[in-house]
Motif scaffolding. Structure first.
Motif, PDB file in Angstrom:
ATOM      1  N   ILE A 107      -6.779  -3.974  77.663  1.00 57.73           N
ATOM      2  CA  ILE A 107      -5.930  -3.036  76.965  1.00 57.73           C
ATOM      3  C   ILE A 107      -6.824  -1.693  76.805  1.00 57.73           C
ATOM      4  CG2 ILE A 107      -5.078  -2.668  74.412  1.00 57.73           C
ATOM      5  CD1 ILE A 107      -5.159  -5.885  74.194  1.00 57.73           C
ATOM      6  N   THR A 108      -6.188  -0.866  77.151  1.00 57.78           N
ATOM      7  CA  THR A 108      -6.692   0.529  77.024  1.00 57.78           C
ATOM      8  C   THR A 108      -5.799   1.581  76.671  1.00 57.78           C
ATOM      9  OG1 THR A 108      -6.024   1.186  79.425  1.00 57.78           O
ATOM     10  CG2 THR A 108      -8.376   0.370  79.113  1.00 57.78           C
ATOM     11  N   ALA A 109      -5.907   2.662  75.879  1.00 57.12           N
ATOM     12  CA  ALA A 109      -5.131   3.723  75.479  1.00 57.12           C
ATOM     13  C   ALA A 109      -3.940   3.394  74.672  1.00 57.12           C
ATOM     14  CB  ALA A 109      -4.724   4.428  76.692  1.00 57.12           C
ATOM     15  N   CYS A 110      -4.352   2.262  73.659  1.00 54.57           N
ATOM     16  CA  CYS A 110      -3.469   1.595  72.868  1.00 54.57           C
ATOM     17  C   CYS A 110      -2.858   2.488  71.848  1.00 54.57           C
ATOM     18  CB  CYS A 110      -4.016   0.290  72.198  1.00 54.57           C
ATOM     19  SG  CYS A 110      -3.089  -0.497  71.225  1.00 54.57           S
ATOM     20  N   PRO A 111      -1.667   2.653  71.714  1.00 58.23           N
ATOM     21  CA  PRO A 111      -1.042   3.634  70.863  1.00 58.23           C
ATOM     22  C   PRO A 111      -1.196   3.423  68.981  1.00 58.23           C
ATOM     23  CG  PRO A 111       0.794   2.513  71.820  1.00 58.23           C
ATOM     24  CD  PRO A 111      -0.449   2.055  72.527  1.00 58.23           C
ATOM     25  N   CYS A 112      -0.998   2.040  69.025  1.00 60.72           N
ATOM     26  CA  CYS A 112      -1.123   1.466  67.590  1.00 60.72           C
ATOM     27  C   CYS A 112      -1.668   0.050  68.027  1.00 60.72           C
ATOM     28  CB  CYS A 112      -0.069   1.704  66.818  1.00 60.72           C
ATOM     29  SG  CYS A 112      -0.196   0.758  65.169  1.00 60.72           S
ATOM     30  N   LEU A 193      -5.132   2.268  56.991  1.00 61.62           N
ATOM     31  CA  LEU A 193      -4.794   2.983  58.320  1.00 61.62           C
ATOM     32  C   LEU A 193      -5.841   3.885  58.645  1.00 61.62           C
ATOM     33  CD1 LEU A 193      -2.201   2.170  56.284  1.00 61.62           C
ATOM     34  CD2 LEU A 193      -0.853   3.337  58.270  1.00 61.62           C
ATOM     35  N   THR A 194      -6.107   4.087  60.202  1.00 64.87           N
ATOM     36  CA  THR A 194      -7.183   4.832  60.357  1.00 64.87           C
ATOM     37  C   THR A 194      -6.815   5.507  61.732  1.00 64.87           C
ATOM     38  OG1 THR A 194      -8.817   3.507  59.369  1.00 64.87           O
ATOM     39  CG2 THR A 194      -9.617   5.126  61.093  1.00 64.87           C
ATOM     40  N   PHE A 195      -6.920   6.895  61.972  1.00 64.54           N
ATOM     41  CA  PHE A 195      -6.539   7.623  63.105  1.00 64.54           C
ATOM     42  C   PHE A 195      -7.666   7.735  63.892  1.00 64.54           C
ATOM     43  CE2 PHE A 195      -6.096  11.464  65.616  1.00 64.54           C
ATOM     44  CZ  PHE A 195      -4.993  11.102  66.440  1.00 64.54           C
ATOM     45  N   ALA A 196      -7.437   7.595  65.283  1.00 62.55           N
ATOM     46  CA  ALA A 196      -8.709   7.732  66.077  1.00 62.55           C
ATOM     47  C   ALA A 196      -9.804   6.651  65.382  1.00 62.55           C
ATOM     48  CB  ALA A 196      -9.149   9.144  66.375  1.00 62.55           C
ATOM     49  N   PRO A 197      -9.752   5.689  65.363  1.00 58.93           N
ATOM     50  CA  PRO A 197     -11.049   4.820  64.682  1.00 58.93           C
ATOM     51  C   PRO A 197     -12.337   4.866  65.664  1.00 58.93           C
ATOM     52  CG  PRO A 197      -9.512   3.323  65.628  1.00 58.93           C
ATOM     53  CD  PRO A 197      -8.809   4.676  65.880  1.00 58.93           C
ATOM     54  N   ARG A 231       3.510   6.988  61.574  1.00 61.91           N
ATOM     55  CA  ARG A 231       4.332   7.977  62.377  1.00 61.91           C
ATOM     56  C   ARG A 231       3.774   9.164  62.045  1.00 61.91           C
ATOM     57  NH1 ARG A 231       9.089   7.553  60.027  1.00 61.91           N
ATOM     58  NH2 ARG A 231       8.743   9.586  58.563  1.00 61.91           N
ATOM     59  N   GLU A 232       3.471   9.579  60.675  1.00 56.65           N
ATOM     60  CA  GLU A 232       2.876  10.789  60.304  1.00 56.65           C
ATOM     61  C   GLU A 232       1.541  11.052  60.800  1.00 56.65           C
ATOM     62  OE1 GLU A 232       4.840  13.610  58.932  1.00 56.65           O
ATOM     63  OE2 GLU A 232       6.436  12.095  59.441  1.00 56.65           O
ATOM     64  N   GLY A 233       0.614   9.791  60.566  1.00 48.45           N
ATOM     65  CA  GLY A 233      -0.581  10.102  61.257  1.00 48.45           C
ATOM     66  C   GLY A 233      -0.889  10.386  62.411  1.00 48.45           C
ATOM     67  N   LEU A 234       0.020   9.822  63.399  1.00 51.28           N
ATOM     68  CA  LEU A 234      -0.173  10.053  64.835  1.00 51.28           C
ATOM     69  C   LEU A 234       0.636  11.509  64.992  1.00 51.28           C
ATOM     70  CD1 LEU A 234       1.473   6.683  66.104  1.00 51.28           C
ATOM     71  CD2 LEU A 234      -0.922   7.623  66.612  1.00 51.28           C
ATOM     72  N   ALA A 235       1.265  11.834  64.165  1.00 50.25           N
ATOM     73  CA  ALA A 235       2.318  13.323  64.613  1.00 50.25           C
ATOM     74  C   ALA A 235       1.243  14.391  64.119  1.00 50.25           C
ATOM     75  CB  ALA A 235       3.566  13.327  63.725  1.00 50.25           C
ATOM     76  N   ARG A 236       0.470  14.175  63.093  1.00 49.73           N
ATOM     77  CA  ARG A 236      -0.424  15.287  62.584  1.00 49.73           C
ATOM     78  C   ARG A 236      -1.782  15.055  63.004  1.00 49.73           C
ATOM     79  NH1 ARG A 236       1.503  15.432  56.172  1.00 49.73           N
ATOM     80  NH2 ARG A 236       3.575  14.686  56.516  1.00 49.73           N
ATOM     81  N   GLN A 237      -2.204  13.586  63.522  1.00 48.97           N
ATOM     82  CA  GLN A 237      -3.468  13.517  64.033  1.00 48.97           C
ATOM     83  C   GLN A 237      -4.337  13.401  62.987  1.00 48.97           C
ATOM     84  OE1 GLN A 237      -4.613  15.407  67.691  1.00 48.97           O
ATOM     85  NE2 GLN A 237      -2.785  15.580  68.191  1.00 48.97           N
TER      86      GLN A 237
END
Length: 264
Positions: A107-112, A193-197, A231-237
């Protein structure tokens, strides 16, 4: 002309209808009435049992398989419940075998990624995690977000998800974990929820949706709010204090940046 009767003052019975808190219990001499004492003792025992319950990894894997989802299993460095409770730091780090397993799983570059951790109430996870995912995955799919990995983590603290997410390259990580049991809710599930953990993040970098249980936030409402934040976390990073819940769903007290009932 007649004067309308004065409104009745709220009573303790009215207050008890509005809250599960222990109010207006009465007394017997200098002590609580027997019924109130027995009720407290029972709820305290349920909370203790929830902390020490076994994490049903096989049952969760079978439930996920029924949804067509294949899951992976990992463990923290807390290999016993005793270690988990006495050494919170061990619950934030993968053991070496689990780290190697994730590094070679492909598993690499997993979106979520979704991590299911036992936390301080394995009971909550055993009861609610699969049903929440049943509601969540279709919502993520509707937002064109692929839940590329589902991982069951034993002996997990919230921060264990940071290491897991970093290894598999998750852009967004959703950690479902048992919250610290209370006397009115021993089976409350939380979602972090954590963006770019990555290792070293703090609770300020996460959003938390808490109180997911039968008498709290429903699966449908929790799934709606989690999917909105994903959705918003991914869009706004971003996630955490920089991302406010503007989904319009339910009460804002259940989705607070940095909220922690799981003792990271």
């Amino acid at each position: 002309m007649t004067t309308p009767p004065a409104p009745l003052s709220p009573s303790l019975a009215d207050l008890r209808e509005l809250t599960p808190a222990r109010v207006g219990l009465g007394r017997s001499g200098a002590s609580l009435p027997t019924d109130a004492l027995l009720s407290f003792t029972l709820d305290h025992a349920r909370a203790r049992d929830a902390v020490h319950a076994a994490f049903d990894v096989r049952g969760i894997a079978a439930g996920l398989a029924g949804l067509g989802i294949t899951s992976l299993e990992v463990s923290s460095q807390a290999h016993s419940r005793r270690d988990y409770l006495r050494r919170p730091d061990l619950g934030r780090m993968l053991d070496s075998a689990s780290r190697r397993s994730l590094e070679t799983c492909g598993i690499t570059a997993c979106p979520c990624a979704i991590v299911i951790g036992d936390g301080l109430s394995p009971t909550a996870v055993n009861v609610h995690a699969v049903e929440l995912i049943r509601h969540l995955v279709p919502r993520l799919a509707a937002d064109k977000v692929d839940a590329g990995a589902v991982i069951a983590a034993s002996g997990a603290r919230v921060a264990l998800g940071d290491e897991i997410g970093a290894i598999i390259g998750a852009r967004m990580l959703v950690m479902l974990i048992g919250e610290r049991p209370g006397l009115s809710a021993p089976d409350s599930l939380g979602a972090y929820l954590t963006f770019a953990p990555r290792i070293g993040l703090t609770d300020a970098d996460r959003n938390c949706i808490s109180n997911i249980h039968r008498a709290g936030l429903s699966y449908a409402e929790a799934a709606f709010r989690i999917s909105w934040l994903v959705r918003e976390g991914l869009a706004r990073q971003i996630t955490g204090v920089a991302l406010k819940d503007e989904s319009g769903g339910g009460s804002s007290r259940n989705a607070l940046p940095g909220c922690d009932k799981s003792d990271t």
